[in-house]
Enzyme design. Structure first.
Site, PDB file in Angstrom:
ATOM      1  N   LYS A 172      11.696  75.926  58.283  1.00 27.11           N
ATOM      2  CA  LYS A 172      10.810  76.723  57.428  1.00 27.11           C
ATOM      3  C   LYS A 172      10.654  76.073  56.048  1.00 27.11           C
ATOM      4  CE  LYS A 172       8.600  80.319  55.730  1.00 27.11           C
ATOM      5  NZ  LYS A 172       7.145  80.415  55.907  1.00 27.11           N
ATOM      6  N   LYS A 240      10.758  80.099  44.915  1.00 27.82           N
ATOM      7  CA  LYS A 240      12.063  80.157  45.600  1.00 27.82           C
ATOM      8  C   LYS A 240      12.137  79.114  46.710  1.00 27.82           C
ATOM      9  CE  LYS A 240      12.204  82.592  49.099  1.00 27.82           C
ATOM     10  NZ  LYS A 240      12.096  83.591  50.170  1.00 27.82           N
TER      11      LYS A 240
HETATM   12  P1  NAD Z   1       8.129  91.501  49.726  1.00 25.32           P
HETATM   13  O1  NAD Z   1       8.724  91.360  48.376  1.00 25.32           O
HETATM   14  O2  NAD Z   1       6.748  92.062  49.875  1.00 25.32           O
HETATM   15  O3  NAD Z   1       9.089  92.409  50.640  1.00 25.32           O
HETATM   16  C1  NAD Z   1      10.486  92.456  50.517  1.00 25.32           C
HETATM   17  C2  NAD Z   1      10.937  93.889  50.867  1.00 25.32           C
HETATM   18  O4  NAD Z   1      12.356  93.938  50.829  1.00 25.32           O
HETATM   19  C3  NAD Z   1      10.413  94.934  49.860  1.00 25.32           C
HETATM   20  O5  NAD Z   1       9.854  96.024  50.562  1.00 25.32           O
HETATM   21  C4  NAD Z   1      11.673  95.335  49.101  1.00 25.32           C
HETATM   22  O6  NAD Z   1      11.629  96.691  48.634  1.00 25.32           O
HETATM   23  C5  NAD Z   1      12.740  95.150  50.176  1.00 25.32           C
HETATM   24  N1  NAD Z   1      14.082  94.954  49.673  1.00 25.32           N
HETATM   25  C6  NAD Z   1      14.486  94.139  48.668  1.00 25.32           C
HETATM   26  N2  NAD Z   1      15.823  94.188  48.532  1.00 25.32           N
HETATM   27  C7  NAD Z   1      16.280  95.064  49.485  1.00 25.32           C
HETATM   28  C8  NAD Z   1      17.577  95.529  49.862  1.00 25.32           C
HETATM   29  N3  NAD Z   1      18.677  95.111  49.226  1.00 25.32           N
HETATM   30  N4  NAD Z   1      17.665  96.411  50.885  1.00 25.32           N
HETATM   31  C9  NAD Z   1      16.542  96.859  51.524  1.00 25.32           C
HETATM   32  N5  NAD Z   1      15.296  96.458  51.205  1.00 25.32           N
HETATM   33  C10 NAD Z   1      15.174  95.551  50.203  1.00 25.32           C
HETATM   34  O7  NAD Z   1       8.216  90.064  50.417  1.00 25.32           O
HETATM   35  P2  NAD Z   1       7.380  89.513  51.671  1.00 25.32           P
HETATM   36  O8  NAD Z   1       6.167  88.808  51.200  1.00 25.32           O
HETATM   37  O9  NAD Z   1       7.282  90.582  52.701  1.00 25.32           O
HETATM   38  O10 NAD Z   1       8.400  88.368  52.183  1.00 25.32           O
HETATM   39  C11 NAD Z   1       9.597  88.690  52.871  1.00 25.32           C
HETATM   40  C12 NAD Z   1      10.256  87.387  53.305  1.00 25.32           C
HETATM   41  O11 NAD Z   1       9.357  86.676  54.184  1.00 25.32           O
HETATM   42  C13 NAD Z   1      10.553  86.432  52.138  1.00 25.32           C
HETATM   43  O12 NAD Z   1      11.773  85.787  52.384  1.00 25.32           O
HETATM   44  C14 NAD Z   1       9.372  85.476  52.160  1.00 25.32           C
HETATM   45  O13 NAD Z   1       9.703  84.218  51.594  1.00 25.32           O
HETATM   46  C15 NAD Z   1       9.084  85.393  53.639  1.00 25.32           C
HETATM   47  N6  NAD Z   1       7.692  85.080  53.984  1.00 25.32           N
HETATM   48  C16 NAD Z   1       6.649  85.677  53.345  1.00 25.32           C
HETATM   49  C17 NAD Z   1       5.344  85.363  53.722  1.00 25.32           C
HETATM   50  C18 NAD Z   1       4.128  85.987  53.042  1.00 25.32           C
HETATM   51  O14 NAD Z   1       3.004  85.510  53.283  1.00 25.32           O
HETATM   52  N7  NAD Z   1       4.274  87.023  52.242  1.00 25.32           N
HETATM   53  C19 NAD Z   1       5.108  84.459  54.767  1.00 25.32           C
HETATM   54  C20 NAD Z   1       6.200  83.887  55.417  1.00 25.32           C
HETATM   55  C21 NAD Z   1       7.488  84.203  55.016  1.00 25.32           C
END
Ligand code: NAD
Length: 299
Positions: A172, A240
């Site tokens: 990734k 990150k």
């Molecule tokens: P986001 O910030 O929208 O979602 C993260 C969620 O985790 C939020 O709802 C937050 O409230 C929750 N959260 C945070 N700390 C927590 C805890 N201790 N306990 C429970 N819930 C908690 O992020 P995202 O865009 O959904 O990305 C999530 C992951 O996927 C990341 O690692 C990101 O790098 C990866 N990712 C994102 C994308 C994208 O296009 N957004 C694509 C591929 C991978």
């Protein structure tokens, strides 16, 4: 299957919904109660805590911002690992470093539990459509056992076992450092092209049809060219990922000059307060320095 899901953000909410729609019995938790409510309306069950998610679940997923949240959620007395059912499999869908994935898996083994890293690619659109690609690190047996639930999240043709624990996270980071550096390069190239007198839309159309095309450029059509930086994929998460890639390279003693520049540009954009905008917002730095705007709305 009985499935637990922690982290109902831009990606996680769609992935949890797809698990519900595939017929799984899904228990969900997020630190934001409103995110839980949305999933309950779609047929999931609310959990009151991380520990509650683990109870009764055969598979437990997390989709969290980064290493700190993943470590906190899985490890320690109040973490998932200490409360997973015997025979359950833990699967982290977040983007983290391989060192984080391996540390969590080592603690899982201490508890006699199984754990895999399975970061995803394909953005919010792919999460919504259930067509993500998945990059899995774990044993062949665990991968095969998890494949039916992973297929509810991703395109079954694009679910890859990359190797043992940590291999998904490494893969990734390889993917994402290409995306992050590409954003910085497109900003340079397009600012030059626009200032030299060619419209942003013409550049986009021609490069899209030519050898400079990329998945990152496709995102520019609706973001930079429309001046709409709503995420999608937040700048803070992109920074990150570049940082994690450079940390891995440092551990391996290999140079990363281009990724280092991209990481610094993303950091500079972060310090402008743009962390919650789409990662392509990094273009605004270049536009300011080049005194030009990559605007596709009027031409
Ligand atoms: P986001 O910030 O929208 O979602 C993260 C969620 O985790 C939020 O709802 C937050 O409230 C929750 N959260 C945070 N700390 C927590 C805890 N201790 N306990 C429970 N819930 C908690 O992020 P995202 O865009 O959904 O990305 C999530 C992951 O996927 C990341 O690692 C990101 O790098 C990866 N990712 C994102 C994308 C994208 O296009 N957004 C694509 C591929 C991978």
């Amino acid at each position: 299957m009985k499935v637990g899901f922690v982290g109902l953000g831009r990606m996680g909410a769609h992935m949890a919904r797809n698990l519900v729609q595939a017929g799984h019995d899904v228990k969900v938790y997020d630190v934001r109660p409103e995110a839980i409510e949305v999933l309950v309306e779609l047929g999931a069950t609310a959990a009151s805590s991380v520990v509650d998610v683990a109870g009764g679940s055969e598979f437990v997923f997390t989709s969290l911002p980064g290493p700190a949240e993943v470590t906190e959620t899985w490890q320690g007395d109040d973490g998932l690992l200490a409360h997973l059912e015997p025979g359950a499999v833990g699967i982290d869908l977040s983007t983290v470093g391989a060192d984080t994935s391996r540390a969590v898996e080592a603690e899982a083994r201490e508890h006699g539990r199984r754990y895999m890293d399975a970061p995803v690619s394909g953005g919010v659109g792919g999460a919504d459509a259930g067509t993500l690609s998945l990059m899995v690190g774990g044993s062949e047996e665990d991968f095969e056992e998890a494949f039916p639930v992973l297929s509810a999240i991703g395109d079954s043709e694009k679910i890859y076992r990359c190797g043992d624990i940590g291999a998904g996270s490494v893969t990734k980071l390889v993917n994402n450092l290409i995306g992050m550096t590409t954003n910085v390069v497109i900003a340079e190239a397009f600012s030059m092209g626009v200032k030299a007198g060619v419209s942003a839309n013409t550049l986009l159309d021609v490069v899209t049809a030519s050898s400079g095309n990329s998945a990152t450029l496709a995102q520019w059509k609706s973001s930079v060219l429309q001046r709409d930086f709503t995420p999608g994929f937040m700048l803070a998460l992109g920074h990150k990922d570049a940082r994690l890639a450079i940390e891995l390279a440092e551990q391996l003693d290999i140079p990363m000059p281009v990724t280092s520049v991209a990481r610094d540009r993303l950091a500079a954009a972060l310090s402008e307060g743009w962390g919650e905008d789409a990662v392509a917002v990094v273009a605004r730095l270049q536009e300011r320095e080049a005194d030009t705007l990559i605007d596709g709305r009027s031409s």
